[in-house]
Motif scaffolding. Structure first.
Motif, PDB file in Angstrom:
ATOM      1  N   HIS A 440       0.818  -1.203   0.000  1.00 43.11           N
ATOM      2  CA  HIS A 440       0.000   0.000   0.000  1.00 43.11           C
ATOM      3  C   HIS A 440       0.858   1.263   0.000  1.00 43.11           C
ATOM      4  CE1 HIS A 440      -3.779  -2.053   0.735  1.00 43.11           C
ATOM      5  NE2 HIS A 440      -4.344  -0.901   0.489  1.00 43.11           N
ATOM      6  N   LEU A 441       2.022   1.141   0.658  1.00 43.61           N
ATOM      7  CA  LEU A 441       2.871   2.321   0.808  1.00 43.61           C
ATOM      8  C   LEU A 441       3.433   2.764  -0.537  1.00 43.61           C
ATOM      9  CD1 LEU A 441       4.749   1.294   4.065  1.00 43.61           C
ATOM     10  CD2 LEU A 441       2.635   2.573   3.813  1.00 43.61           C
ATOM     11  N   ASP A 443       1.879   2.478  -3.440  1.00 45.88           N
ATOM     12  CA  ASP A 443       0.788   3.211  -4.104  1.00 45.88           C
ATOM     13  C   ASP A 443       0.597   4.590  -3.461  1.00 45.88           C
ATOM     14  OD1 ASP A 443       0.372   1.106  -5.755  1.00 45.88           O
ATOM     15  OD2 ASP A 443      -1.348   0.302  -4.655  1.00 45.88           O
ATOM     16  N   ALA A 444       0.707   4.627  -2.127  1.00 47.27           N
ATOM     17  CA  ALA A 444       0.510   5.907  -1.428  1.00 47.27           C
ATOM     18  C   ALA A 444       1.560   6.913  -1.886  1.00 47.27           C
ATOM     19  CB  ALA A 444       0.612   5.688   0.078  1.00 47.27           C
ATOM     20  N   SER A 445       2.804   6.455  -2.007  1.00 52.59           N
ATOM     21  CA  SER A 445       3.871   7.357  -2.437  1.00 52.59           C
ATOM     22  C   SER A 445       3.616   7.866  -3.856  1.00 52.59           C
ATOM     23  CB  SER A 445       5.210   6.608  -2.379  1.00 52.59           C
ATOM     24  OG  SER A 445       6.218   7.379  -2.963  1.00 52.59           O
ATOM     25  N   ARG A 446       3.163   6.994  -4.722  1.00 56.72           N
ATOM     26  CA  ARG A 446       2.874   7.399  -6.103  1.00 56.72           C
ATOM     27  C   ARG A 446       1.733   8.417  -6.131  1.00 56.72           C
ATOM     28  NH1 ARG A 446       5.131   6.687 -10.505  1.00 56.72           N
ATOM     29  NH2 ARG A 446       3.790   5.292 -11.654  1.00 56.72           N
ATOM     30  N   MET A 447       0.717   8.176  -5.286  1.00 56.58           N
ATOM     31  CA  MET A 447      -0.428   9.087  -5.266  1.00 56.58           C
ATOM     32  C   MET A 447      -0.066  10.435  -4.647  1.00 56.58           C
ATOM     33  SD  MET A 447      -2.635   7.494  -6.851  1.00 56.58           S
ATOM     34  CE  MET A 447      -3.843   8.785  -6.787  1.00 56.58           C
ATOM     35  N   LEU A 448       1.056  10.472  -3.942  1.00 61.45           N
ATOM     36  CA  LEU A 448       1.508  11.756  -3.387  1.00 61.45           C
ATOM     37  C   LEU A 448       2.483  12.435  -4.344  1.00 61.45           C
ATOM     38  CD1 LEU A 448       1.786  10.628   0.298  1.00 61.45           C
ATOM     39  CD2 LEU A 448       0.323  12.457  -0.544  1.00 61.45           C
ATOM     40  N   GLY A 449       2.492  11.988  -5.579  1.00 61.57           N
ATOM     41  CA  GLY A 449       3.231  12.692  -6.626  1.00 61.57           C
ATOM     42  C   GLY A 449       4.692  12.297  -6.775  1.00 61.57           C
ATOM     43  N   GLN A 450       5.117  11.190  -6.164  1.00 63.42           N
ATOM     44  CA  GLN A 450       6.530  10.836  -6.225  1.00 63.42           C
ATOM     45  C   GLN A 450       6.803   9.815  -7.331  1.00 63.42           C
ATOM     46  OE1 GLN A 450       8.418  12.732  -4.513  1.00 63.42           O
ATOM     47  NE2 GLN A 450       6.710  13.611  -3.375  1.00 63.42           N
ATOM     48  N   SER A 451       7.983   9.901  -7.937  1.00 68.42           N
ATOM     49  CA  SER A 451       8.354   8.998  -9.028  1.00 68.42           C
ATOM     50  C   SER A 451       8.732   7.622  -8.462  1.00 68.42           C
ATOM     51  CB  SER A 451       9.553   9.571  -9.773  1.00 68.42           C
ATOM     52  OG  SER A 451      10.669   9.580  -8.902  1.00 68.42           O
TER      53      SER A 451
END
Lengths: 541, 238
Positions: A440-441, A443-451
Motif C-alpha cells: 500500500h505504501l 501506491d501511497a507514495s505514487r499518489m503523493l506525486g513521487q516517481s
C-alpha cells in the motif's frame, strides 16, 4: 502512417527503463544455463563410453543419497521443529537457537571430521574378510561408507527443513488445534492430522532445498569416494577433457532439479489451502512434564551433536595440534580473499536483488514476474552447472573479443557465477518483504506525486534495510562455504579458505584443514545468530 | 466536469470475468460521490483505474477534460493531481507524522513545507502529533493524518478507498462527520468507495451502486434512496 506511430507510443508506455534493466539483468543471469543447453547439442567423443560405463552409477548414487538423506533429515528436523514451536519446556529457547547452527558447517568440512571413523572400523573389516570372504568385507565397508556419508549430510542439512517448519508451525492458528482438542484428539493426532498437513508447503519447500543441496554436493562425496553426477562432471571435464560430455551430465543434473522444482511448484499451488492459518490468534505452547522435557531435550540433542558439536569439537582439537605449522601470512591472505570476495559479491548481489524486486513490483504483469522468477532460480541449479555454463559463456566472450582468458579466468567470472547461483537467497526475502510490507505504501507514495525512483529510495530502502542486511548475510555465509563453483572458476593461484582447506584435506593433511574450516564456521555461526534473531522478530511482528 | 469515465473495462489475468465492464461515470466539480457495492463488485478496481494505479483494458478516463488513460494516452498516477486515502491509512511507518504529511510536498521550499504541515495538522486537530510515529497514534488519528496527507499537495480530486473500514462503530460515525467537514472546508471533489450503506448515506451527494463489475444504479442521493432501480439496490441501501 498512424500504425507505426501508435506502436512507438505503445512501446514508450510499456517499455520503461525499469523493465529494460530488469530484462537485461535477468537475461545475463539466465545466460550460463542457456550455454549448458546449447553445449549439449555438440558432438562428444567420450559420451558413449560414459553412458555405457559410469553414468548409471552416477545416477544411482545421486538417487540413493537423495532418498536416504531426505528420509533422515525428516527424522532430525520434524520432531524438533514441532517440539520447539508447540511445547514449553526447559531448554526450548536454547534449542530454538542452537538447532540451526549446523547450517554454518559446510558439508565437505563435516566430511573431513567423519572420514577417519572409517579407519576405526578396519579391525571389523579384517574380521569379516577372514570369516565371510573379501566380497563380504567390501560390501560391509561400502555400506558403512555410504551410511556415514548419509548421516553426516543429513546432520548438517536438516536445519533447512527445521527452519522452514518452525516458522510454519509458529504461524498456525490456535483455533484449528482447539477444535481438534474439543473433538477429543491427542497431541500426536493433532500433529499428524492438523499441524503437519497445514505446514505442507513449508515442509516441501524445506525438503526441496535439502534435495537440491544433495544434488549439488561435491566435497563430501568426493572425499568419501561416492561418485555422483557432480563428481562425474569434474571427472569428465577435467579428467577426460571432454567438455560436451560434462555439459550433458550437467543437463541430467538439471533434469533432477526440474523434477524437484516441479514437485515443489505443484505443492505451492495448494498454498491457499493453508493461508487461512496465517491470521488470527497463534498457538499457545503446551507445558511438558519434567519427564517429557528430559526426553525432548535428548531428542533435540542428537542432531546438534552429530551436525555441530562432533565436527566442531574435532576441528578445535586438530587446530590445537596443527596451528603452529600454518604459515600465517598464507592463512591471512586466503582469509582476506574469502572475506573480501564474499563481502563485495554479497553487497552487489543484494543491491541487484533489491533493484529486481522493485522492477517486479513496478511491473506486475505475469510475463515479467515469470521471467524474473526464472532468472533468479540460481540456487536450484548446482554450483558446478553454473560454473561450467559461466566458463562456456566467458570463453565465447573471450574468443570473440580476442582477449584470451581475460574474463573466463578472472575474479569477475567467479563473482558473476556467485551472483547467478545465490541471487535466489537474497531475492526471495526482499521480494516477499516488498510485497508484504510496502504494497500500500508504494501506491501511497505514487499518489503523493513521487516517481518510482523516489519511492524506491524514500520508502522501500528504509523499510527493507533489515531484510536487505539479512539477505546479504545469507549470501555472505553461502559464498564463504561454496566449494565446487570456486574450484572450477578461481583464477590460477587464487585460494579462498574453502579451497585452501579442501586442498589440505585432499592431500591427507586433515589436521591442517581445521583452522580455515573453523574460521568459515565461526563467521557462519555469527551470521546465523543474526538471521535467527531477524526471523524471530519477523515472526513476532 | 471534473472526472469523466467512459466505457471502461478491466479483466484480471487469472480471472475469466471482467472486474469492471463498460462502466461510465461523471463527477462534477465539488461533488461528493459514494461508490457502494459488496466485496468483489469492482469498485476498488474502478477507483484504482481513476487514480492511475491500474491500466484499463478499454475505455477512457478524463480529468478536467484532459484524457489521462485510454487509447494511446497515459499519464502516470503521480502526475494526475489526484489524491488518495487508503484502507488502513498506509502511513509510512518509518516517518514521523510531520514527515508523512510533508512527503508529497517536495516541490515546496522548506519554510512553505513547514507552514503547510502545521496548517494541516491543525485541520486534523492533531497539532501536537508532529513528532509522533504512526504506531503511536490511535486508529482514528491515523486515518485523519492519512486524509490530511492526501489533501496537503492540493489535489483536484480525492479518492477514498474504504477509509473507515477498520474502525469501531462510534469512532466511525465521528470520523465520517469530521472527514465530511474537512472536505467541505477545502471544497474538494471526492469519491468514496465503501461497502457500508451508512457511509454512502452520510457522504454522497451522488450515489453509485456497483455489482459484479457493472453499475446497477447512479444518481443523486435522494433519487437512489427513494427510487431504487431494482430489489438489489433497495436491499443494499436499507
Amino acid at each position: 502512417m498512424k500504425q507505426p506511430l501508435l506502436f512507438i507510443r505503445y512501446l514508450q508506455r510499456k517499455l520503461d527503463i525499469w523493465l529494460i534493466a530488469a530484462v537485461v539483468i535477468g537475461s545475463l543471469l539466465l545466460a550460463p544455463l542457456l550455454m549448458v543447453f546449447i553445449g549439449i547439442a555438440q558432438p562428444s567423443p567420450e559420451w558413449q563410453h560414459i553412458r555405457a560405463t559410469v553414468l548409471p552409477r552416477y545416477v544411482l548414487n545421486t538417487c540413493l543419497l537423495i532418498l536416504f538423506v531426505g528420509g533422515l533429515t525428516l527424522l532430525f528436523a520434524v520432531p524438533s521443529a514441532w517440539f520447539v514451536a508447540f511445547f514449553e519446556f526447559k531448554g526450548r529457547r536454547f534449542w530454538q537457537w542452537t538447532l540451526v547452527l549446523p547450517l554454518a558447517i559446510p558439508t565437505y568440512v563435516a566430511a573431513f571430521t567423519y572420514y577417519d571413523l572409517l579407519d576405526w572400523m578396519i579391525p571389523v573389516w579384517i574380521y569379516i574378510r577372514q570369516t565371510w570372504g573379501i566380497s563380504a568385507a567390501q560390501w560391509a565397508e561400502q555400506i558403512v561408507r555410504y551410511g556415514l556419508l548419509i548421516v553426516l549430510l543429513s546432520s548438517v542439512l536438516y536445519p533447512y527443513l527445521f527452519l522452514s517448519l518452525r516458522t510454519a508451525f509458529k504461524r498456525q492458528q490456535s483455533i484449528f488445534f482447539e477444535a481438534s482438542r474439543m473433538l477429543g484428539k491427542s497431541p500426536w493426532t493433532m500433529f499428524w492430522r492438523v499441524g503437519l498437513p497445514l505446514a505442507r508447503p513449508a515442509f516441501v519447500a524445506g525438503l526441496s532445498l535439502i534435495v537440491m543441496e544433495v544434488i549439488n554436493e561435491y566435497g563430501a562425496v568426493h572425499f568419501f569416494g561416492v561418485p555422483t553426477l557432480t563428481e562425474g562432471i569434474f571427472r569428465t571435464w577435467f579428467g577426460l577433457g571432454d567438455r560436451v560430455a560434462g555439459l550433458r551430465l550437467a543437463g541430467i543434473m538439471l533434469l533432477f532439479v526440474f523434477i524437484v522444482l516441479g514437485l515443489e511448484y505443484w505443492q505451492r499451488r495448494r498454498l491457499r489451502f493453508t493461508e487461512a492459518s496465517l491470521s488470527g490468534a497463534m498457538v499457545s505452547r503446551v507445558s511438558l512434564s519434567r519427564r517429557a522435557s528430559v526426553l525432548v531435550n535428548l531428542l533435540c540433542c542428537l542432531p546438534l551433536m552429530l551436525g555441530f558439536l562432533f565436527p566442531v569439537g574435532r576441528l578445535v582439537h586438530w587446530a590445537y595440534l596443527s596451528y603452529h605449522s600454518h604459515k600465517f601470512s598464507d592463512f591471512f591472505v586466503q582469509g582476506l580473499h574469502s572475506l573480501l570476495l564474499a563481502a563485495v559479491v554479497a553487497v552487489i548481489l543484494t543491491l541487484i536483488a533489491f533493484f529486481l524486486s522493485f522492477c517486479a513490483k513496478v511491473h506486475e504483469g505475469a510475463g515479467v514476474q515469470r521471467f524474473l522468477r526464472s532468472a533468479t532460480l540460481g540456487y536450484a541449479i548446482p554450483g558446478v552447472v553454473i560454473a561450467v555454463g559461466t566458463m562456456q559463456l566467458f570463453g565465447h566472450v573471450d574468443r570473440y573479443s580476442g582477449m584470451s582468458w581475460m574474463l573466463s579466468g578472472s575474479l569477475f567470472a567467479i563473482g558473476f557465477a556467485y551472483t547467478v547461483r545465490f541471487m535466489t537467497v537474497s531475492y526471495q526475502p526482499i521480494s516477499a518483504g516488498m510485497q508484504n510490507v510496502c504494497s500500500h505504501l508504494h501506491d501511497a507514495s505514487r499518489m503523493l506525486g513521487q516517481s518510482h525512483l523516489r519511492t524506491l529510495t524514500a520508502v522501500h530502502w528504509p523499510l527493507l534495510q533489515t531484510t536487505l542486511l539479512a539477505g546479504a548475510i545469507l549470501v555472505f555465509i553461502d559464498i564463504m562455504k561454496e566449494l565446487p563453483l570456486t574450484l572450477i572458476l578461481r583464477p590460477a593461484e587464487f585460494e579462498t579458505l574453502a579451497t585452501y582447506a579442501f586442498g589440505f584435506a585432499k592431500e591427507g593433511q586433515i589436521y591442517h584443514s581445521a583452522l580455515p574450516c573453523l574460521v568459515i564456521i565461526s563467521l557462519g555461526a555469527v551470521g546465523l545468530f543474526y538471521i535467527n534473531r531477524w526471523l524471530e522478530s519477523v515472526q513476532e511482528r | 466536469m471534473m472526472l469523466e469515465v467512459k466505457s471502461i473495462w478491466k479483466t484480471y489475468a487469472n480471472c475469466s470475468n471482467a472486474a469492471v465492464c463498460d462502466v461510465s461515470l461523471q463527477v462534477a466539480n465539488g461533488a461528493f460521490t459514494a461508490l457502494v457495492g459488496e466485496s468483489g463488485s469492482g469498485k476498488t478496481t474502478l477507483l484504482r483505474m481513476i487514480a492511475g494505479l491500474q491500466v484499463p483494458d478499454k475505455g477512457a478516463v478524463l480529468l478536467n477534460g484532459q484524457q489521462v488513460a485510454g487509447g494511446d494516452a497515459w499519464i502516470p498516477p503521480e502526475k494526475r493531481g489526484v489524491g488518495m486515502v487508503f484502507q488502513g491509512g498506509a502511513l509510512f511507518p518509518h516517518l514521523t507524522v510531520e514527515k508523512n504529511i510533508a512527503y508529497g510536498l517536495s516541490h515546496l521550499s522548506r519554510s512553505e513545507r513547514a507552514a503547510t504541515v502545521r496548517e494541516y495538522l491543525e485541520l486534523a486537530r492533531l497539532p501536537t502529533a508532529a513528532r509522533r510515529y504512526p504506531h503511536e497514534l490511535s486508529g482514528g488519528e491515523r486515518q485523519r493524518i492519512a486524509l490530511v496527507r492526501a489533501l496537503a499537495p492540493k489535489p483536484n480530486l480525492l479518492l477514498l478507498d474504504e477509509p473507515f473500514s477498520n474502525l469501531d462503530v462510534a469512532l466511525k460515525a465521528a470520523l465520517r462527520e469530521e472527514v465530511h467537514s474537512i472536505l467541505r472546508a477545502k471544497q474538494m471533489t471526492a469519491i468514496l468507495v465503501t461497502h457500508d450503506p451508512r457511509d454512502a448515506h452520510s457522504f454522497g451527494d451522488r450515489i453509485v451502486i456497483m455489482r459484479a463489475g457493472i453499475i446497477e444504479q447512479q444518481g443523486t442521493r435522494q433519487t437512489v434512496v427513494e427510487n431504487p432501480s431494482n430489489a438489489y439496490c433497495a436491499q443494499l441501501l436499507h
